[in-house]
Design a protein around this motif. Structure first.
Motif, short mmCIF file in Angstrom:
data_model
loop_
_atom_site.label_atom_id
_atom_site.label_comp_id
_atom_site.label_asym_id
_atom_site.label_seq_id
_atom_site.Cartn_x
_atom_site.Cartn_y
_atom_site.Cartn_z
N GLY A 137 0.82 -1.19 0.00
CA GLY A 137 0.00 0.00 0.00
C GLY A 137 0.86 1.24 0.00
O GLY A 137 2.09 1.17 0.11
N GLN A 138 0.20 2.37 -0.13
CA GLN A 138 0.92 3.64 -0.16
C GLN A 138 -0.03 4.76 0.25
O GLN A 138 -1.24 4.66 0.11
N MET A 139 0.58 5.82 0.78
CA MET A 139 -0.22 6.98 1.17
C MET A 139 -0.79 7.70 -0.04
O MET A 139 -1.91 8.21 0.01
N LEU A 140 -0.01 7.75 -1.14
CA LEU A 140 -0.50 8.38 -2.35
C LEU A 140 -1.66 7.57 -2.91
O LEU A 140 -1.50 6.42 -3.30
N GLY A 141 -2.84 8.15 -2.92
CA GLY A 141 -4.02 7.43 -3.36
C GLY A 141 -4.67 6.60 -2.28
O GLY A 141 -5.78 6.11 -2.45
N TYR A 142 -3.96 6.40 -1.18
CA TYR A 142 -4.47 5.67 -0.02
C TYR A 142 -5.11 4.34 -0.44
O TYR A 142 -6.30 4.10 -0.28
N ALA A 143 -4.27 3.47 -0.98
CA ALA A 143 -4.70 2.15 -1.43
C ALA A 143 -3.87 1.10 -0.72
O ALA A 143 -2.64 1.19 -0.67
N TRP A 144 -4.54 0.07 -0.18
CA TRP A 144 -3.88 -0.97 0.60
C TRP A 144 -4.39 -2.33 0.14
O TRP A 144 -5.55 -2.48 -0.24
N SER A 145 -3.53 -3.34 0.20
CA SER A 145 -3.95 -4.66 -0.28
C SER A 145 -3.12 -5.76 0.36
O SER A 145 -2.11 -5.51 1.03
N ILE A 146 -3.56 -7.00 0.16
CA ILE A 146 -2.86 -8.20 0.61
C ILE A 146 -2.60 -9.06 -0.62
O ILE A 146 -3.53 -9.71 -1.13
N GLU A 147 -1.39 -9.07 -1.11
CA GLU A 147 -1.05 -9.92 -2.26
C GLU A 147 -0.95 -11.36 -1.80
O GLU A 147 -0.30 -11.67 -0.80
N GLY A 148 -1.60 -12.24 -2.52
CA GLY A 148 -1.66 -13.64 -2.14
C GLY A 148 -2.86 -13.99 -1.29
O GLY A 148 -3.09 -15.16 -0.96
N GLY A 149 -3.68 -12.99 -0.94
CA GLY A 149 -4.81 -13.22 -0.07
C GLY A 149 -5.92 -14.05 -0.70
O GLY A 149 -6.74 -14.64 0.02
N ASP A 150 -5.96 -14.12 -2.03
CA ASP A 150 -7.01 -14.91 -2.70
C ASP A 150 -6.74 -16.41 -2.62
O ASP A 150 -7.61 -17.20 -3.01
N GLU A 151 -5.57 -16.80 -2.13
CA GLU A 151 -5.19 -18.21 -2.16
C GLU A 151 -5.43 -18.94 -0.85
O GLU A 151 -5.15 -20.15 -0.74
N LEU A 152 -5.94 -18.26 0.16
CA LEU A 152 -6.04 -18.87 1.49
C LEU A 152 -7.18 -19.89 1.54
O LEU A 152 -8.36 -19.55 1.51
N ARG A 153 -6.81 -21.17 1.61
CA ARG A 153 -7.75 -22.27 1.68
C ARG A 153 -7.35 -23.21 2.80
O ARG A 153 -6.17 -23.38 3.10
N ALA A 154 -8.35 -23.84 3.42
CA ALA A 154 -8.09 -24.77 4.51
C ALA A 154 -9.11 -25.89 4.47
O ALA A 154 -10.20 -25.75 3.89
N ARG A 155 -8.76 -27.00 5.09
CA ARG A 155 -9.69 -28.10 5.35
C ARG A 155 -9.64 -28.42 6.84
O ARG A 155 -8.65 -28.17 7.52
N ARG A 156 -10.74 -28.93 7.35
CA ARG A 156 -10.82 -29.22 8.77
C ARG A 156 -9.68 -30.12 9.24
O ARG A 156 -9.28 -31.05 8.55
N ARG A 157 -9.17 -29.78 10.42
CA ARG A 157 -8.10 -30.50 11.13
C ARG A 157 -6.72 -30.26 10.52
O ARG A 157 -5.74 -30.85 10.97
N GLN A 158 -6.60 -29.39 9.52
CA GLN A 158 -5.28 -29.08 8.99
C GLN A 158 -4.58 -28.03 9.84
O GLN A 158 -5.21 -27.18 10.47
N ARG A 159 -3.25 -28.10 9.87
CA ARG A 159 -2.41 -27.05 10.46
C ARG A 159 -2.05 -26.08 9.32
O ARG A 159 -1.46 -26.49 8.31
N ILE A 160 -2.41 -24.82 9.49
CA ILE A 160 -2.19 -23.81 8.46
C ILE A 160 -1.08 -22.87 8.93
O ILE A 160 -1.10 -22.39 10.07
N GLU A 161 -0.14 -22.58 8.05
CA GLU A 161 0.95 -21.64 8.34
C GLU A 161 0.88 -20.48 7.35
O GLU A 161 0.76 -20.69 6.14
N ILE A 162 0.94 -19.27 7.88
CA ILE A 162 0.88 -18.06 7.04
C ILE A 162 2.04 -17.15 7.43
O ILE A 162 2.21 -16.81 8.61
N THR A 163 2.83 -16.74 6.44
CA THR A 163 3.86 -15.73 6.64
C THR A 163 3.38 -14.43 6.01
O THR A 163 3.02 -14.40 4.82
N MET A 164 3.36 -13.37 6.80
CA MET A 164 2.94 -12.05 6.33
C MET A 164 4.15 -11.13 6.28
O MET A 164 4.80 -10.91 7.31
#
Length: 298
Positions: free
Chosen positions: A192-219
């Motif tokens: 994101g940036q102050m110019l235009g005040y736009a913020w986002s999470i790249e890779g955020g569309d890929e977050l998937r899980a199934r029950r009982r799985q251990r999920i690891e996320i690095t931000m």
């Protein structure tokens, strides 16, 4: 211990931007970071300013447990317990190994449980919330029944500390997650940036899980502002900061400063579609929002 809730939050405001030097901040090649991009006309604790603060009556030689909630829209604070040394017992409602100090940073959406021991005599003891990188402050006053409460200014002599990852690096969970390998790993880039005040999470569309799985996320934070990242529906454990492994706190909101990375793990035990977002609400509203989606909702 007696309980005393405290909420730090802000009134109406307008857009503004502050800058602080980046000396010593890992991974950043830029000249400055952005602080306090939103200013407010008042900073409140339990809906009151220091012009008319809440006075909490306490017993001499008593023990008090504060639950401090940073309910601010866009402001980080440092809690200053003043003459009373505090013991941090929990973050975001989850127990940690105790840490004794008199200052405790708290970003938006985070909670702290702090125990205080009062002296035997009469006295009044301010517990202040110092605005990050600015002189404004708020707070409540713990006072025995026979004490005199002096008036405190709503501004201090120096700007409040920058809220970073120093406390996070010291935190250790009292009840860590069971050790096991991750079933799925994701890497997100906060941009994101102050110019235009736009913020986002790249890779955020890929977050998937199934029950009982251990999920690891690095931000990884590639922007010029800190982002308190909050996951709904779960508590996670911080297992690495800037790649250095640790048995960190179990919590639901972790601050990712500019240039830093935080790695978290959680167990997929609550099926649904759960937001993962920045708790700076203006950042969330302008795009810093993703979702963890269970594939086996049926």
């Amino acid at each position: 211990m007696a309980g005393m809730p405290m909420m730090n939050h802000s009134g109406m405001g307008h857009g503004d931007m502050g800058k602080m030097p980046m000396a010593g901040m890992p991974g950043m090649q830029m000249a400055a970071m952005d602080l306090n991009d939103i200013d407010y006309d008042a900073y409140l604790a339990n809906d009151r300013t220091l012009d008319d603060p809440e006075i909490v009556r306490v017993e001499r030689s008593g023990r008090v447990r504060l639950r401090i909630i940073n309910g601010a829209t866009a402001t980080g604070f440092t809690i200053d317990t003043g003459a009373l040394k505090g013991t941090l017992l929990a973050v975001d409602g989850q127990d940690v190994l105790p840490i004794s100090a008199s200052i405790f940073p708290v970003s938006m959406g985070q909670r702290l449980d702090i125990a205080l021991s009062l002296p035997p005599g009469e006295g009044a003891y301010p517990v202040l919330a110092l605005r990050e990188g600015a002189v404004e402050r708020t707070g409540v006053i713990l006072a025995t029944s026979g004490s005199t409460v002096k008036r405190l200014a709503s501004t201090g002599d120096a700007a409040g500390p920058i809220v970073g990852s120093e406390l996070e690096q010291r935190l250790r969970a009292r009840n860590p997650l069971d050790a096991k390998p991750a079933d799925r790993r994701f890497t997100l880039t906060l941009t994101g940036q102050m110019l235009g005040y736009a913020w986002s999470i790249e890779g955020g569309d890929e977050l998937r899980a199934r029950r009982r799985q251990r999920i690891e996320i690095t931000m990884r934070n590639a922007s010029m502002m800190s982002h308190p990242m909050h996951l709904h529906g779960h508590h996670f454990q911080v297992i690495a900061i800037n790649g250095a492994k640790r048995a960190g706190a179990v919590r639901d909101t972790v601050l990712v400063p500019p240039g830093d990375s935080m790695t978290i793990v959680f167990d997929a035990n609550n099926p649904g579609t759960w937001p993962l977002h920045c708790h700076h609400l203006y950042h969330m509203a302008t795009g810093m929002m993703a979702y963890v989606t269970y594939e086996d909702l049926g």
